[in-house]
Design a protein around this motif. Structure first.
Motif, PDB file in Angstrom:
ATOM      1  N   ASP A  74       3.876   5.502 -22.650  1.00  0.00           N
ATOM      2  CA  ASP A  74       4.575   5.761 -21.137  1.00  0.00           C
ATOM      3  C   ASP A  74       4.556   4.582 -20.483  1.00  0.00           C
ATOM      4  O   ASP A  74       3.657   4.314 -19.606  1.00  0.00           O
ATOM      5  CB  ASP A  74       3.933   6.633 -20.647  1.00  0.00           C
ATOM      6  N   ALA A  75       5.360   3.710 -20.918  1.00  0.00           N
ATOM      7  CA  ALA A  75       5.318   2.206 -19.992  1.00  0.00           C
ATOM      8  C   ALA A  75       5.586   2.188 -18.543  1.00  0.00           C
ATOM      9  O   ALA A  75       5.099   1.737 -17.727  1.00  0.00           O
ATOM     10  CB  ALA A  75       6.552   1.437 -20.679  1.00  0.00           C
ATOM     11  N   ALA A  76       6.403   3.344 -18.311  1.00  0.00           N
ATOM     12  CA  ALA A  76       6.590   3.606 -16.863  1.00  0.00           C
ATOM     13  C   ALA A  76       5.383   3.843 -15.895  1.00  0.00           C
ATOM     14  O   ALA A  76       5.191   3.568 -14.980  1.00  0.00           O
ATOM     15  CB  ALA A  76       7.720   4.558 -16.521  1.00  0.00           C
ATOM     16  N   LEU A  77       4.660   4.836 -16.635  1.00  0.00           N
ATOM     17  CA  LEU A  77       3.194   4.952 -16.061  1.00  0.00           C
ATOM     18  C   LEU A  77       2.518   3.979 -15.849  1.00  0.00           C
ATOM     19  O   LEU A  77       1.786   3.705 -14.893  1.00  0.00           O
ATOM     20  CB  LEU A  77       2.727   6.167 -16.738  1.00  0.00           C
ATOM     21  N   VAL A  78       2.201   3.222 -17.185  1.00  0.00           N
ATOM     22  CA  VAL A  78       1.322   1.982 -16.882  1.00  0.00           C
ATOM     23  C   VAL A  78       2.084   0.946 -15.799  1.00  0.00           C
ATOM     24  O   VAL A  78       1.026   0.356 -15.287  1.00  0.00           O
ATOM     25  CB  VAL A  78       1.397   1.357 -18.310  1.00  0.00           C
ATOM     26  N   TRP A  79       3.257   0.779 -15.967  1.00  0.00           N
ATOM     27  CA  TRP A  79       3.588  -0.245 -15.126  1.00  0.00           C
ATOM     28  C   TRP A  79       3.323   0.168 -13.615  1.00  0.00           C
ATOM     29  O   TRP A  79       3.111  -0.662 -12.704  1.00  0.00           O
ATOM     30  CB  TRP A  79       5.088  -0.609 -15.364  1.00  0.00           C
ATOM     31  N   ALA A  80       3.575   1.366 -13.333  1.00  0.00           N
ATOM     32  CA  ALA A  80       3.391   1.910 -11.751  1.00  0.00           C
ATOM     33  C   ALA A  80       1.827   1.731 -11.436  1.00  0.00           C
ATOM     34  O   ALA A  80       1.617   1.505 -10.249  1.00  0.00           O
ATOM     35  CB  ALA A  80       3.622   3.275 -11.856  1.00  0.00           C
ATOM     36  N   TRP A  81       0.998   1.945 -12.712  1.00  0.00           N
ATOM     37  CA  TRP A  81      -0.399   1.663 -12.183  1.00  0.00           C
ATOM     38  C   TRP A  81      -0.715   0.272 -11.876  1.00  0.00           C
ATOM     39  O   TRP A  81      -1.534  -0.200 -10.985  1.00  0.00           O
ATOM     40  CB  TRP A  81      -1.288   2.214 -13.406  1.00  0.00           C
ATOM     41  N   TYR A  82      -0.130  -0.693 -12.653  1.00  0.00           N
ATOM     42  CA  TYR A  82      -0.331  -2.191 -12.452  1.00  0.00           C
ATOM     43  C   TYR A  82       0.258  -2.513 -11.281  1.00  0.00           C
ATOM     44  O   TYR A  82      -0.342  -3.472 -10.455  1.00  0.00           O
ATOM     45  CB  TYR A  82      -0.031  -2.998 -13.721  1.00  0.00           C
ATOM     46  N   GLN A  83       1.459  -1.953 -11.000  1.00  0.00           N
ATOM     47  CA  GLN A  83       1.990  -2.310  -9.672  1.00  0.00           C
ATOM     48  C   GLN A  83       1.259  -2.097  -8.524  1.00  0.00           C
ATOM     49  O   GLN A  83       1.128  -2.766  -7.506  1.00  0.00           O
ATOM     50  CB  GLN A  83       3.414  -2.099  -9.622  1.00  0.00           C
ATOM     51  N   TRP A  84       0.403  -0.574  -8.449  1.00  0.00           N
ATOM     52  CA  TRP A  84      -0.489  -0.243  -7.391  1.00  0.00           C
ATOM     53  C   TRP A  84      -1.515  -1.221  -7.365  1.00  0.00           C
ATOM     54  O   TRP A  84      -1.865  -1.676  -6.286  1.00  0.00           O
ATOM     55  CB  TRP A  84      -0.818   1.102  -7.850  1.00  0.00           C
ATOM     56  N   ARG A  85      -2.060  -1.988  -8.706  1.00  0.00           N
ATOM     57  CA  ARG A  85      -3.111  -2.953  -8.657  1.00  0.00           C
ATOM     58  C   ARG A  85      -2.607  -3.955  -7.895  1.00  0.00           C
ATOM     59  O   ARG A  85      -3.488  -4.634  -7.289  1.00  0.00           O
ATOM     60  CB  ARG A  85      -3.742  -2.968  -9.898  1.00  0.00           C
ATOM     61  N   VAL A  86      -1.547  -4.518  -8.171  1.00  0.00           N
ATOM     62  CA  VAL A  86      -0.914  -6.026  -7.719  1.00  0.00           C
ATOM     63  C   VAL A  86      -1.000  -5.589  -6.069  1.00  0.00           C
ATOM     64  O   VAL A  86      -1.469  -6.465  -5.340  1.00  0.00           O
ATOM     65  CB  VAL A  86       0.404  -6.151  -8.064  1.00  0.00           C
ATOM     66  N   GLY A  87      -0.329  -4.607  -5.494  1.00  0.00           N
ATOM     67  CA  GLY A  87      -0.532  -4.339  -4.180  1.00  0.00           C
ATOM     68  C   GLY A  87      -1.743  -4.250  -3.484  1.00  0.00           C
ATOM     69  O   GLY A  87      -2.039  -4.744  -2.442  1.00  0.00           O
ATOM     70  N   LEU A  88      -2.617  -3.610  -4.120  1.00  0.00           N
ATOM     71  CA  LEU A  88      -4.076  -3.518  -3.832  1.00  0.00           C
ATOM     72  C   LEU A  88      -4.624  -4.740  -3.635  1.00  0.00           C
ATOM     73  O   LEU A  88      -5.290  -4.965  -2.619  1.00  0.00           O
ATOM     74  CB  LEU A  88      -4.735  -2.586  -4.611  1.00  0.00           C
ATOM     75  N   VAL A  89      -4.539  -5.616  -4.651  1.00  0.00           N
ATOM     76  CA  VAL A  89      -4.983  -6.943  -4.597  1.00  0.00           C
ATOM     77  C   VAL A  89      -4.694  -7.839  -3.529  1.00  0.00           C
ATOM     78  O   VAL A  89      -5.295  -8.653  -2.741  1.00  0.00           O
ATOM     79  CB  VAL A  89      -5.105  -7.735  -5.937  1.00  0.00           C
ATOM     80  N   ARG A  90      -3.221  -7.805  -3.368  1.00  0.00           N
ATOM     81  CA  ARG A  90      -2.613  -8.575  -2.239  1.00  0.00           C
ATOM     82  C   ARG A  90      -3.153  -8.145  -0.797  1.00  0.00           C
ATOM     83  O   ARG A  90      -3.009  -8.924   0.234  1.00  0.00           O
ATOM     84  CB  ARG A  90      -1.140  -8.432  -2.418  1.00  0.00           C
TER      85      ARG A  90
END
Length: 247
Positions: free
Chosen positions: A59-75
Motif C-alpha cells: 500500500d504505497a499510498a498509506l506509506v507515502w502519507a505516513w512519511y509525508q506526515w513525518r516530513v511535516g512534523l520535522v519541519r
C-alpha cells in the motif's frame, strides 16, 4: 550538570572527533522515535511495520502519507540545545557527524553531516531511475492515504529517500562513516539504542582501531558494555555542558 572527569580527559586532547547520533538526539526536539507511540491518525499503526519494502509494495499510498506526515512534523520542530552544541563544537574542531536520523535538524543547527546512514526524509527519489525528485509540500493535516507522485524524468513512482528495514545501506555514506572512525581521536555516541545494525557495530569498529568511545544516553543500551565511558544524560543537557567545558 558536571561533566565526568574521565570524559573530559578523553575529549580535551582530541583533535578529530567522530559523532554517531540516533533517535534520542532528535527526540528532545519532539521527533518521536520508532519506539514511541504514534499519535492521532497514526496511533494504531506500528511505525516499524510501515518502514519496509513490503509495506510499500502492499500500500504505497498509506506509506507515502505516513512519511509525508513525518516530513511535516520535522519541519514544525527546531534543533535542540544538543544539536546547537555540536554545531558550535564543529566550528572549533574537526568534528564529523554520522547520523542514523532521517531528519535535517543537524543541518538546521549549522552542522555539516558527513553521513546520513539511513537516508533522509528530504531526499525522495524515483523507484525506477533512482534520481532525486521534487515533491509537493505535505498536507497541513495528516491524511490516511496519499498517492505518491511520479518522477518528472521517467514517470516512475517516487518513494521516500530513506533506508527501510531489510534494505542495504548505501555504500557511500557507510564508507564515509567507517573512514571517519579510523581517523578519529574520539567517538561520541549520542542517543542511539544500539539495536539497529550495521550502525550499531560502529563503536566496536572504533575500539578495534584504538579509538576511545563515549556514550551519552539517559538509559542503558546494547552498546553500554562496548564503550570506554558512559554518561547518563541526554543530548540537550549533556552536550552543551561538555562543549562549554572544552571551550
Amino acid at each position: 550538570m558536571a561533566v565526568p572527569t574521565a570524559i573530559l580527559d578523553l575529549a580535551r586532547p582530541a583533535r578529530r572527533i567522530a559523532v554517531l547520533t540516533g533517535a534520542g538526539m532528535s527526540a528532545e526536539s519532539g521527533v518521536p522515535t520508532f519506539r514511541d507511540a504514534q499519535t492521532g491518525l497514526w496511533e494504531n499503526f506500528d511505525a516499524a511495520s510501515l518502514a519496509t519494502p513490503e509495506a510499500w509494495n502492499e500500500d504505497a499510498a498509506l506509506v507515502w502519507a505516513w512519511y509525508q506526515w513525518r516530513v511535516g512534523l520535522v519541519r514544525r520542530v527546531q534543533p535542540n540545545a544538543g544539536h546547537l552544541a555540536l554545531s558550535e563544537w564543529g566550528r572549533n574542531a574537526d568534528l564529523q557527524i554520522t547520523t542514523q536520523n532521517v531528519d535535517d535538524l543537524h543541518e538546521r543547527a549549522g552542522s555539516t553531516v558527513l553521513a546520513h546512514l539511513h537516508g533522509s526524509l528530504f531526499s525522495p527519489r524515483c523507484t525506477d531511475c533512482g534520481l532525486d525528485a521534487e515533491v509537493a509540500e505535505p498536507p497541513e493535516q495528516p491524511i490516511a492515504r496519499l498517492d505518491p507522485p511520479t518522477c518528472q524524468n521517467c514517470s516512475g513512482i517516487v518513494r521516500p529517500g530513506v533506508v527501510w528495514f531489510g534494505e542495504m545501506l548505501p555504500e557511500q555514506p557507510w564508507e564515509a562513516a567507517t573512514a571517519s572512525l579510523r581517523e578519529a581521536d574520539l567517538l561520541l555516541v549520542v542517543g542511539t539504542s544500539g539495536v539497529v545494525y550495521p550502525a550499531a557495530g560502529l563503536p566496536s569498529l572504533a575500539r578495534r582501531h584504538g579509538v576511545p568511545v563515549v556514550e551519552i544516553n539517559p538509559d542503558d543500551t546494547d552498546l553500554s558494555d562496548q564503550v570506554d565511558e558512559v554518561w547518563r544524560t541526554t543530548a540537550a543537557v549533556g552536550l552543551p555542558d561538555l562543549v562549554s567545558e572544552l571551550q
